[in-house]
Design an enzyme around this catalytic site. Structure first.
Site, PDB file in Angstrom:
ATOM      1  N   HIS A 194      -7.430  -5.616  -0.028  1.00 32.24           N
ATOM      2  CA  HIS A 194      -6.372  -4.664   0.296  1.00 32.24           C
ATOM      3  C   HIS A 194      -5.755  -5.207   1.721  1.00 32.24           C
ATOM      4  O   HIS A 194      -6.829  -5.699   2.367  1.00 32.24           O
ATOM      5  CB  HIS A 194      -6.993  -3.409   0.523  1.00 32.24           C
ATOM      6  CG  HIS A 194      -5.827  -2.751   0.167  1.00 32.24           C
ATOM      7  ND1 HIS A 194      -4.779  -2.274  -0.929  1.00 32.24           N
ATOM      8  CD2 HIS A 194      -5.104  -1.573   1.901  1.00 32.24           C
ATOM      9  CE1 HIS A 194      -3.814  -1.269  -0.093  1.00 32.24           C
ATOM     10  NE2 HIS A 194      -4.017  -1.130   0.674  1.00 32.24           N
ATOM     11  N   GLU A 212      -9.238  -5.601  -4.050  1.00 32.83           N
ATOM     12  CA  GLU A 212      -8.738  -4.619  -3.267  1.00 32.83           C
ATOM     13  C   GLU A 212      -9.529  -3.872  -2.712  1.00 32.83           C
ATOM     14  O   GLU A 212      -9.300  -3.743  -1.352  1.00 32.83           O
ATOM     15  CB  GLU A 212      -7.242  -3.948  -4.049  1.00 32.83           C
ATOM     16  CG  GLU A 212      -6.334  -4.670  -4.479  1.00 32.83           C
ATOM     17  CD  GLU A 212      -4.762  -4.595  -4.009  1.00 32.83           C
ATOM     18  OE1 GLU A 212      -5.419  -3.701  -2.463  1.00 32.83           O
ATOM     19  OE2 GLU A 212      -3.916  -4.988  -4.599  1.00 32.83           O
ATOM     20  N   SER A 250       0.658  -1.322  -0.202  1.00 36.58           N
ATOM     21  CA  SER A 250       0.040   0.065   0.568  1.00 36.58           C
ATOM     22  C   SER A 250       0.948   1.162   0.222  1.00 36.58           C
ATOM     23  O   SER A 250       1.494   1.549  -0.211  1.00 36.58           O
ATOM     24  CB  SER A 250      -0.326  -0.307   1.540  1.00 36.58           C
ATOM     25  OG  SER A 250      -1.992   1.058   0.815  1.00 36.58           O
TER      26      SER A 250
END
Length: 506
Positions: A412, A316, A185
């Site tokens: 995610h 995600e 990320s």
């Protein structure tokens, strides 16, 4: 096993257990407070005697994750000013082993290298020296007001940590010539910036970018917009000295409110690129540390010799829509409006719909946002490397946990405990459920360790003709050009020179 090693600042004592020695809370730079606030990091002061390095050091100031993410994403908050520190796990301080340096995620406002889920023992078990890093977050790390104060201090911190690794990791049994930086990320987006930063050249040989690539940056104009809004929230002048005088608790709370304000009313005229990126603090293309947008610099040959492993998770954006319940409130108008903001027309939305019979508008928006935020930037990064030195590999993490009635998907952050082979960490229970598959952790973790060791994760390199991509699941398999029709919808968008549909001029 030796538990005391010598660094350039002084000796440190770690704790040995099961053939692995962990050294925690080692300062790689001086505390970034007092006269060093909002300034580039400077080396840590030397110390006499042996410094105990058996407990995690302070973490960068930050607000907690907001519900429900505070129950899904592990977070640690350790108070103290000496927050520019790192942790090292090694199986053999006398060796010359590959090194992996972890940059955590958290939208540039949260996270730390001290989260137990990032414990590097399993990498050390497999012959890799593992390092995790804390760096400045939020305004302290990424504020840019255009008032002459340096930008990108969080990136400067990361460069200082990587420089520390070059100078000291041999004492822990690591090979400074075989360093892989890996992150997820915001950590991966940081690596995308570091690939383009001339001052980071030569500090690492390989890089792994998980759910982040080289597109999430702000122009100076957008960064100034964000900075002025922050100052307004705090009731101070938009100047570094004024913001530095604000109590830290008030500052981190204002940062949290700022992100909520962007999400609630993402107007590009008000927020610039942050209106689409949904993160007020990001690397800034300041013309100094970042001379050009990272994806453009990489396409022009920056970090050409660095081997890359880049990828995303299949679903995600469902992390941000399912636990909050927002996914069930997205209607057709919101879907089409969201797609248009990303540059897609109704025909493109129909293409996504055709591939997902029975999908709700929320499901379709999640798929489109996943591609805009994560998948297409990863593809563009791989494409930008075509014809340049250095191998590039792509992956997709596709295992879907049973949590939230199976609706969360391969969201995610779902890959994190698999990468570190830390499925035993109960902090991930809310995200992954009680019994995530250990055999998948064995596969993913081994691929990362193999890539760090010799540059080959175990499947063919990426090329624009076949677009071979390892899909991690149960079982895992190599795919050729996954979802090509959807990928083609983004041609001319999210490219090295396309920018975002609403990108303002500097």
């Amino acid at each position: 096993m030796q538990s005391v090693v010598s660094t350039r600042q002084g000796r440190v004592r770690g704790a040995a257990e099961g053939g692995i020695t962990a050294f925690k809370g080692i300062p790689y730079a001086a505390p970034p407070f007092g006269p060093d606030r909002f300034r580039p990091p400077r080396p840590a002061e030397p110390w006499d005697g042996v410094r105990e390095a058996v407990a995690y050091g302070p973490t960068a100031p930050k607000a907690p994750y907001t519900p429900p993410f505070d129950r899904l994403i592990p977070e640690v908050d350790i108070p103290g000013e000496d927050c520019l520190n790192l942790n090292v796990w090694t199986p053999d301080p006398g060796g010359s082993l590959p090194v992996m340096v972890w940059l955590h995620g958290g939208a540039f406002t949260n996270g730390s290298g001290s989260v137990p889920g990032y414990d590097g023992s399993r990498f050390a078990r497999d012959g890799v020296v593992c390092v995790t890093v804390n760096y400045r977050l939020g305004a302290d790390g990424f504020l840019h007001l255009g008032d002459g104060a340096p930008a990108n201090l969080g990136l400067h911190d990361q460069i200082a940590a990587l420089t520390w690794v070059q100078d000291n990791i041999a004492a822990f049994g690591g090979d400074p010539g075989n360093v892989t930086v890996f992150g997820e990320s915001a950590g991966a987006m940081s690596i995308g910036a570091l690939l383009a930063a001339p001052s980071a050249a030569g500090l690492f040989r390989r890089a792994v970018l998980q759910s982040g690539a080289a597109h999430h940056t702000l122009s100076p104009a957008s960064a100034r917009l964000v900075g002025r809004h922050l100052a307004d929230l705090l009731g101070v002048e938009p100047a570094v000295e004024a913001i530095a005088a604000v109590p830290l608790r008030a500052l981190v709370q204002a940062q949290q409110h700022l992100r909520a304000a962007i999400s609630a009313a993402p107007d590009p005229a008000r927020w610039g690129e942050a209106a689409l990126n949904l993160m007020p603090f990001e690397p800034v293309v300041d013309g100094v540390l970042l001379p050009a947008p990272p994806i453009e610099a990489i396409a022009a040959g920056a970090a050409a010799g660095v081997d890359l492993l880049v990828g995303t998770n299949s679903d995600e954006f469902r992390l941000f829509l399912v636990p909050t319940g927002v996914i069930d409130h997205v209607d057709e108008q919101m879907l089409l409006g969201g797609a248009a903001r990303y540059g897609l027309d109704t025909a493109a939305v129909a293409e996504y719909r055709a591939a997902r019979p029975g999908a709700s508008p929320g499901d379709l928006l999640a798929a489109i946002a996943t591609d805009w935020f994560y998948r297409i930037p990863a593809v563009r990064l791989a494409e930008a490397r075509t014809g340049l030195p250095g191998a590039t590999y792509m992956y997709e993490f596709a295992w879907q946990p049973p949590t939230f009635d199976g609706r969360l998907g391969a969201c995610h952050a779902a890959e994190l405990p698999f990468v570190f082979d830390n499925l035993h960490d109960k902090a991930f229970l809310g995200l992954l459920g009680p019994e995530p598959p250990q055999e998948l952790a064995d596969t993913v973790h081994a691929a990362w360790a193999s890539f760090a060791t010799g540059g080959d994760p175990g499947w063919p390199a990426y090329d624009p003709d076949t677009r071979r991509t390892m899909q991690f699941g149960t079982p895992s398999e190599v795919l050729t050009d996954p979802r090509p029709r959807e990928r083609a919808l983004w041609d001319g968008l999210r490219g090295p020179t396309a920018g975002s549909p609403s990108r303002p001029s500097p």
